[in-house]
Design an enzyme around this catalytic site. Structure first.
Site, PDB file in Angstrom:
ATOM      1  N   ASP A   1      -1.249   0.115   5.879  1.00 35.67           N
ATOM      2  CA  ASP A   1      -1.479   0.218   7.235  1.00 35.67           C
ATOM      3  C   ASP A   1      -3.138   0.734   8.125  1.00 35.67           C
ATOM      4  O   ASP A   1      -2.951   0.953   8.536  1.00 35.67           O
ATOM      5  CB  ASP A   1      -0.873   1.182   7.245  1.00 35.67           C
ATOM      6  CG  ASP A   1      -1.081   2.522   7.311  1.00 35.67           C
ATOM      7  OD1 ASP A   1      -1.485   3.185   6.021  1.00 35.67           O
ATOM      8  OD2 ASP A   1      -0.585   3.558   8.101  1.00 35.67           O
TER       9      ASP A   1
ATOM     10  N   ASP B   1       0.346  -1.176   0.107  1.00 34.82           N
ATOM     11  CA  ASP B   1       0.202   0.135  -0.056  1.00 34.82           C
ATOM     12  C   ASP B   1       0.755   1.036   0.267  1.00 34.82           C
ATOM     13  O   ASP B   1       2.149   0.777   0.565  1.00 34.82           O
ATOM     14  CB  ASP B   1      -0.616   0.014   1.256  1.00 34.82           C
ATOM     15  CG  ASP B   1      -1.821   1.177   1.375  1.00 34.82           C
ATOM     16  OD1 ASP B   1      -1.624   1.585   0.185  1.00 34.82           O
ATOM     17  OD2 ASP B   1      -1.251   2.004   2.762  1.00 34.82           O
TER      18      ASP B   1
ATOM     19  N   ASP C   1      -7.159  -1.375   4.157  1.00 34.93           N
ATOM     20  CA  ASP C   1      -6.299  -2.435   3.998  1.00 34.93           C
ATOM     21  C   ASP C   1      -6.766  -3.997   4.223  1.00 34.93           C
ATOM     22  O   ASP C   1      -6.393  -4.797   4.031  1.00 34.93           O
ATOM     23  CB  ASP C   1      -5.028  -1.743   4.031  1.00 34.93           C
ATOM     24  CG  ASP C   1      -4.105  -0.896   2.922  1.00 34.93           C
ATOM     25  OD1 ASP C   1      -4.757  -0.152   2.387  1.00 34.93           O
ATOM     26  OD2 ASP C   1      -3.061   0.022   3.285  1.00 34.93           O
TER      27      ASP C   1
END
Length: 856
Positions: free
Chosen positions: A754, A501, A758
């Site tokens: 994080d 990410d 996600d």
């Protein structure tokens, strides 16, 4: 592989072909890619991964939605329950069978890895009766969002092991060490074992062994009973047979006056296996998600707009009572209750929790808004969408489905149980029958069979995985990594694709001023030295941005060294009064007055003359009279529309900021743009080296994929890195999970993130790794959490996992070698139960010692 291709897939016109999110009236399409998409990110994923040999995402989504209960009617309700007490794959089968037999239940799916049960049932069905049924077999059914069950379970395990096992087991062994073992070795007994003293001694040993077997060993015995009812013999059955056989043989031996008894064998078996199960359950409890953040962010009530005579009113109603087409009022700081469309008002909406987009988006009448997003600065009136449901709720449900689905990670011992257990039972029965046919006494024949059971007791086999995993967890903790699931040790060493990410993982996730570019000033003197400097541009920008609650404004104010930012401008109170009730308008005016006072104080401290009455908020910035000149701060288009002229160097600065993935904020006065402030989140230090480590790997190359909900430009710097294979930008959360599923056709996929958005992707990945700077939910959904060391510590997760995986294989190899040697010796009568127990204990000690060695 599915035979369905992208060319053959069709999608409802209002549903994204990739992720299933609503597309609205204008889906994103492309002639080369069939279907309609909710965003360009989903389109690019479909375009890029079309040649990947993966299942059709539509079919994957339907299968996931079914969750193993595809036979349930479409109108069936799905409830998620936590089940305390599962400790093997057989428990899954038994619980599913018991749940499916309950009245009103269509189907059920249990997950041993996360202690979850998903039930498809009628609305009127009584799930409490299902809980009572499972409770009779020792399973405790509860609310998975309750939160306190894990602590209670841990306390119960400690009490059961230390009190029932440790204390009473130690007392049994003291009796043996002082009085029984010496006689077995040929020494004279210290007491008369055939008299009253012997009766007292054996009575104590029998009583304390009974407590250890039936109290501490209760979960093992229950597992054996469950395996028989489910028709799937497991390791609990073999352990129980060995422990109970030793106990029953010894009890009968005491009654007939024999002194060679094997209560110690029963105690040792129970304690060793219980210790292994305790280690394993600790890992499971860490793996189970509390869904704390997303669950708490769900909106339960909404403010519905009503018509009262000639005016408007409002009422608080449950979100479930909202109907399509109704209007709801969302005040600043509140979450949008359901997906819908803005009908009145303009405000910046923070979508980070749902989409991962780091920058709030300005929403105007006619723009769509997602349920679960936060209105930051101005009230909005939202018209409820056709489905009257929230994207946040769908995100929570998606994560529950993934977390409660059956895990592919099973201990090798359980995988082999259906073959190993019957084989041992046949060998034990054969050894007994062979002795009887050979004319041996019944007692000797039974001892032969008992010896086979004892020496085959899979203590070393049962400890092989949990002790190696415990060692890996300890070493990971020393490296700043918290391991939440033993899946990391099986999947991470085999990772073929690492998905990263962007926001909060490759970047720090905090908006900050990245630079200030100053123009030539058009020949006009502004500063004392006759030039415009960056401090002057930043100070003037901050003087106006104090009136905005936008994160970009906060970043500029912080960079200027001002501790407090204002809230809304005075001009916003008038527009607020038109859309809210009189009381709400009064509240807004009060807030504006407070903000104005704060801004005036801050302005005085900055020694810049600002007329608060002149301040006006716009969709893309703020304007006002500053130091006697009309000043504007905001999007370059805002200043251009208001007649401010740009110099060539500042236009270039705007483009350069965008190419770097930053947001350019133009600052101008007296009709000219004087400077450009670049605002954005910064890449983490050492991200290039970390990506290179992940791409190179230890056993060969891996594909590194960057996945983000941000705009394409914000990910440009990562696309240019040679170690990054692919970049997907503008991807919504549900598409992140679908993308990971499609990438799994390339091999094992590790996801690093994080944010709460996600979490579904972390959960669906073969291995999920969350950074400790992220949200609680990301950590809950991940298999490992990096709490110290930042992005560069992610590579150590793979290194430790590989070492642990090798240790597990070594332990299992020793356990099987031990059984290959010891079982034949027991069958041939070369071992008695006592030596069999010693051999079993020795094999367990070897596993323990091997697990205690450093992995590096």
């Amino acid at each position: 592989m599915s035979e369905t291709t992208m060319d053959e897939r069709t999608s409802a016109p209002d549903e994204c072909t990739l992720c299933g999110l609503p597309t609205g009236d204008s889906p994103v399409t492309d002639e080369e890619v069939p279907g309609g998409y909710c965003c360009r990110g989903c389109l690019e994923i479909a375009r890029t991964l079309d040649d990947v040999e993966s299942a059709d995402p539509e079919e994957v989504r339907e299968e996931r939605d079914a969750g193993g209960v595809e036979d349930a009617p479409e109108d069936a309700e799905h409830t998620y329950l936590s089940v305390e007490g599962m400790h093997c794959a057989t428990c899954e089968t038994f619980i599913e069978s018991a749940a499916a037999d309950a009245e009103g239940v269509h189907a059920a799916e249990a997950s041993y890895a996360t202690d979850m049960l998903r039930v498809a049932h009628d609305e009127a069905s009584d799930l409490d009766s299902l809980g009572r049924t499972l409770d009779r077999y020792g399973y405790a059914v509860g609310d998975p969002e309750g939160g306190s069950g894990d602590d209670d379970r841990a306390d119960n395990q400690i009490v059961r092991f230390l009190l029932g096992g440790g204390i009473f087991g130690m007392m049994v062994m003291i009796w043996y060490l002082l009085f029984l073992y010496p006689t077995y070795l040929g020494y004279d007994p210290l007491v008369d074992l055939g008299g009253f003293d012997g009766l007292y001694l054996f009575g104590n040993v029998w009583l304390m062994s009974s407590i250890v077997l039936f109290y501490t060993g209760y979960p093992i015995l229950r597992g054996a009973v469950v395996s028989l009812r489910a028709g799937q013999p497991n390791m609990d059955l073999l352990v129980s047979l060995a422990a109970v056989s030793s106990y029953l043989y010894s009890s009968v031996a005491v009654l007939v006056g024999q002194t060679h008894v094997y209560f110690d064998v029963s105690v040792a078996i129970v304690l060793v296996v219980t210790l292994g199960n305790y280690y394993e359950d600790r890992i499971k409890r860490k793996a189970a998600s509390g869904l704390s953040e997303l669950t708490s962010a769900r909106v339960s009530e909404a403010t519905r707009v009503t018509e009262e005579g000639d005016g408007r009113g409002h009422e608080s109603v449950p979100v479930t009572d909202l109907a399509p087409g109704e209007q709801v009022l969302v005040r600043p700081g509140e979450r949008v209750p359901v997906d819908g469309e803005v009908s009145e008002g303009t405000a910046a909406v923070d979508e980070s929790l749902v989409t991962g987009e780091s920058l709030p988006e300005t929403r105007r009448p006619g723009d769509p808004v997602l349920g679960g997003t936060v209105v930051t600065d101005e009230p909005l009136v939202v018209e409820v969408g056709e489905e009257a449901e929230s994207t946040l709720d769908r995100l929570v449900d998606l994560l529950w489905e993934i977390q409660s689905s059956r895990s592919g990670v099973q201990r090798l011992a359980d995988k082999l149980a259906t073959l190993f257990v019957p084989t041992v039972l046949v060998l034990a029965a054969g050894a007994t029958a062979w002795r009887l046919l050979g004319g041996a006494p019944v007692a000797d024949a039974l001892l032969a069979g008992l010896t086979v059971l004892i020496v085959s007791c899979p203590c070393a086999l049962g400890l092989a995985t949990p002790l190696a995993v415990a060692s890996g967890i300890r070493e990971a903790a020393d490296s700043g990594v918290v391991v939440a699931s033993d899946a990391v040790f099986e999947s991470a060493p085999e990772a073929d694709v690492v998905v990263l990410d962007k926001t909060g993982t490759l970047t720090d996730g905090r908006m900050a001023v990245q630079g200030v570019v100053v123009g030539d000033g058009g020949g006009e003197s502004v500063g004392s030295d006759g030039t415009v400097d960056s401090d002057e541009v930043l100070s003037r920008a901050a003087a106006l941005e104090r009136y905005s609650a936008h994160p970009i404004a906060d970043a500029i104010v912080d960079a200027a060294g001002v501790e407090e930012a204002g809230a809304t401008a005075t001009a916003s109170a008038d527009s607020t009064a038109e859309t809210a009730t009189e009381a709400e308008a009064a509240d807004t005016v009060d807030r504006t007055a407070t903000a104005t006072a704060t801004a005036e104080t801050a302005t005085e401290s900055a020694e810049i003359a600002l007329d608060p009455e002149s301040v006006e908020s716009h969709d893309r910035g703020v304007t006002g009279e500053l130091a006697g000149a009309e000043t504007a701060v905001g999007h370059p288009d805002l200043l251009a529309d208001r007649g401010f002229s740009f110099s060539a160097d500042l236009r270039q600065a705007v483009e350069e900021a965008r190419e770097e993935g930053h947001v350019p904020v133009a600052v101008g006065w007296d009709g000219r743009v004087r400077g450009v402030v670049a605002v954005g989140d910064s890449p983490r230090e050492g991200w290039r080296e970390a990506v290179a480590d992940l791409a190179g790997g230890t056993d060969g190359g891996r594909d590194v994929v960057v996945l983000t909900g941000d705009h394409e430009r914000a990910a440009a710097r990562f696309r240019a890195d040679p170690n990054v294979s692919e970049v997907f930008a503008g991807v919504p959360p549900e598409a992140k999970a679908t993308t990971v599923e499609r990438l799994q056709s390339r091999g094992t996929v590790a996801m690093v993130g994080d944010g709460s958005n996600d979490a579904p992707a972390l959960a669906v990945a073969d291995i999920g790794i969350a950074l400790g700077s992220g949200t609680d939910l990301a950590g809950d959904a991940a298999d490992a959490v990096v709490v110290d060391g930042g992005l560069d510590a992610v590579a150590s997760v793979f290194e430790i996992a590989s070492g642990t995986n090798r240790r597990i294989r070594t332990n299992l190899g020793w356990a099987f070698l031990y059984n290959a040697v010891a079982v034949p010796l027991a069958i041939l009568g070369l071992l008695n139960p006592l030596f069999a127990a010693v051999a079993m204990g020795t094999s367990s000690l070897v596993v323990v010692a091997n697990s205690a060695r450093s992995l590096r």
